[in-house]
Write a protein that holds these residues in place. Sequence first.
Motif, PDB file in Angstrom:
ATOM      1  N   HIS A 118      -6.146 -46.283 -18.067  1.00 14.20           N
ATOM      2  CA  HIS A 118      -7.334 -45.305 -17.880  1.00 14.20           C
ATOM      3  C   HIS A 118      -7.687 -45.117 -16.490  1.00 14.20           C
ATOM      4  O   HIS A 118      -8.708 -44.466 -16.153  1.00 14.20           O
ATOM      5  N   GLU A 119      -7.186 -45.915 -15.678  1.00 13.05           N
ATOM      6  CA  GLU A 119      -7.237 -45.792 -14.110  1.00 13.05           C
ATOM      7  C   GLU A 119      -6.633 -44.359 -13.455  1.00 13.05           C
ATOM      8  O   GLU A 119      -5.577 -44.169 -13.716  1.00 13.05           O
ATOM      9  N   ASP A 120      -7.798 -44.007 -12.712  1.00 14.44           N
ATOM     10  CA  ASP A 120      -7.228 -42.633 -12.008  1.00 14.44           C
ATOM     11  C   ASP A 120      -6.105 -43.204 -11.064  1.00 14.44           C
ATOM     12  O   ASP A 120      -6.243 -44.098 -10.399  1.00 14.44           O
ATOM     13  N   GLY A 121      -5.190 -42.332 -10.815  1.00 10.34           N
ATOM     14  CA  GLY A 121      -4.005 -42.391  -9.664  1.00 10.34           C
ATOM     15  C   GLY A 121      -2.809 -43.357 -10.288  1.00 10.34           C
ATOM     16  O   GLY A 121      -2.018 -43.609  -9.631  1.00 10.34           O
ATOM     17  N   GLU A 122      -2.813 -44.156 -11.611  1.00  9.31           N
ATOM     18  CA  GLU A 122      -2.002 -45.007 -11.714  1.00  9.31           C
ATOM     19  C   GLU A 122      -0.782 -44.073 -12.545  1.00  9.31           C
ATOM     20  O   GLU A 122      -1.063 -42.900 -13.133  1.00  9.31           O
ATOM     21  N   PRO A 123       0.489 -44.314 -12.139  1.00  8.55           N
ATOM     22  CA  PRO A 123       1.321 -43.480 -12.684  1.00  8.55           C
ATOM     23  C   PRO A 123       1.695 -43.589 -14.259  1.00  8.55           C
ATOM     24  O   PRO A 123       1.121 -44.423 -14.815  1.00  8.55           O
ATOM     25  N   ASP A 124       2.396 -42.722 -14.771  1.00  6.06           N
ATOM     26  CA  ASP A 124       2.409 -42.442 -16.151  1.00  6.06           C
ATOM     27  C   ASP A 124       3.236 -43.743 -16.759  1.00  6.06           C
ATOM     28  O   ASP A 124       3.095 -43.736 -17.875  1.00  6.06           O
ATOM     29  N   CYS A 125       3.900 -44.507 -15.973  1.00  7.79           N
ATOM     30  CA  CYS A 125       4.491 -45.630 -16.633  1.00  7.79           C
ATOM     31  C   CYS A 125       3.702 -47.018 -17.011  1.00  7.79           C
ATOM     32  O   CYS A 125       4.130 -47.789 -17.422  1.00  7.79           O
ATOM     33  N   VAL A 126       2.428 -46.795 -16.694  1.00  5.24           N
ATOM     34  CA  VAL A 126       1.435 -47.883 -16.935  1.00  5.24           C
ATOM     35  C   VAL A 126       0.593 -47.648 -18.171  1.00  5.24           C
ATOM     36  O   VAL A 126       0.019 -46.787 -18.313  1.00  5.24           O
ATOM     37  N   GLY A 127       0.797 -48.819 -18.965  1.00  6.13           N
ATOM     38  CA  GLY A 127       0.034 -48.720 -20.119  1.00  6.13           C
ATOM     39  C   GLY A 127      -1.014 -49.798 -19.980  1.00  6.13           C
ATOM     40  O   GLY A 127      -0.849 -50.799 -19.200  1.00  6.13           O
ATOM     41  N   GLU A 128      -2.231 -49.610 -20.831  1.00  8.69           N
ATOM     42  CA  GLU A 128      -3.326 -50.669 -20.676  1.00  8.69           C
ATOM     43  C   GLU A 128      -3.629 -51.307 -22.102  1.00  8.69           C
ATOM     44  O   GLU A 128      -3.759 -50.496 -23.020  1.00  8.69           O
ATOM     45  N   ILE A 129      -4.007 -52.446 -22.086  1.00  7.40           N
ATOM     46  CA  ILE A 129      -4.739 -53.095 -23.305  1.00  7.40           C
ATOM     47  C   ILE A 129      -6.028 -53.095 -22.931  1.00  7.40           C
ATOM     48  O   ILE A 129      -6.465 -53.598 -22.107  1.00  7.40           O
ATOM     49  N   TYR A 130      -6.865 -52.002 -23.535  1.00  6.24           N
ATOM     50  CA  TYR A 130      -8.069 -51.818 -23.334  1.00  6.24           C
ATOM     51  C   TYR A 130      -8.993 -53.097 -23.907  1.00  6.24           C
ATOM     52  O   TYR A 130      -9.927 -53.402 -23.028  1.00  6.24           O
ATOM     53  N   SER A 131      -8.555 -53.553 -24.877  1.00  9.15           N
ATOM     54  CA  SER A 131      -9.290 -54.624 -25.407  1.00  9.15           C
ATOM     55  C   SER A 131      -8.539 -55.266 -26.516  1.00  9.15           C
ATOM     56  O   SER A 131      -7.578 -54.519 -27.160  1.00  9.15           O
ATOM     57  N   ILE A 132      -8.631 -56.632 -26.512  1.00  8.68           N
ATOM     58  CA  ILE A 132      -8.101 -57.293 -27.646  1.00  8.68           C
ATOM     59  C   ILE A 132      -9.101 -58.463 -28.137  1.00  8.68           C
ATOM     60  O   ILE A 132      -9.527 -59.349 -27.263  1.00  8.68           O
ATOM     61  N   TYR A 133      -9.507 -58.510 -29.226  1.00 13.77           N
ATOM     62  CA  TYR A 133     -10.588 -59.583 -29.518  1.00 13.77           C
ATOM     63  C   TYR A 133     -10.201 -59.981 -31.020  1.00 13.77           C
ATOM     64  O   TYR A 133      -9.969 -59.263 -31.978  1.00 13.77           O
ATOM     65  N   PHE A 134     -10.137 -61.390 -31.175  1.00 12.05           N
ATOM     66  CA  PHE A 134     -10.009 -62.185 -32.400  1.00 12.05           C
ATOM     67  C   PHE A 134     -11.349 -62.774 -32.761  1.00 12.05           C
ATOM     68  O   PHE A 134     -11.968 -63.186 -32.111  1.00 12.05           O
ATOM     69  N   HIS A 135     -11.536 -62.759 -33.992  1.00 15.74           N
ATOM     70  CA  HIS A 135     -12.651 -63.678 -34.553  1.00 15.74           C
ATOM     71  C   HIS A 135     -12.570 -65.068 -34.144  1.00 15.74           C
ATOM     72  O   HIS A 135     -11.364 -65.620 -34.197  1.00 15.74           O
TER      73      HIS A 135
END
Length: 168
Positions: free
Chosen positions: A79-96
Amino acid sequence: MKFGAVMAKTEDAFTMGKIHSRSWRTAYKGIVPDEIVAAFTADKQAERFARAIAARREEYYLFTVDGRPAGVASLYRSHEDGEPDCVGEIYSIYFHPDFWGTPATQAGLEFCIKRLKSLGYSRLTIWVLCDNIRARRFYEKNGFVRDGRAQQITLGRPLWEERYSMEV
């Protein structure tokens, strides 16, 4: 343990909200001010999940263990401006919290990494609150490294978070 991951549907929003709020409230107690933690409710998170799942700007997943709802994740392109298209992000990961320290959390993170890789991303990122020592250790154990990026956010008070990344 039978781990499952399904792409979330809007009807999963309340279950996801319950998991997310319980995890968030437990993980951030003592880090985020008490009034912010108390206001982070399952109902509010369910509404947020329902809107986000319907919008489909990123992918949302519901994780199960032996058929029982256990965790949630959201991911896609950075989601970051200027990051190349090859960058994926785990925005969130939560477990009980009942699943913390079990193989389920490992399976969930591995699922996110594999999914982002299958979407063509070669570098992955995740932002972590600096005071969340448990999460930082977990990501470091799994090959993520602090990459020098940090930012201040406000959750009732100013807090710092660092970006972790890995090549896949």
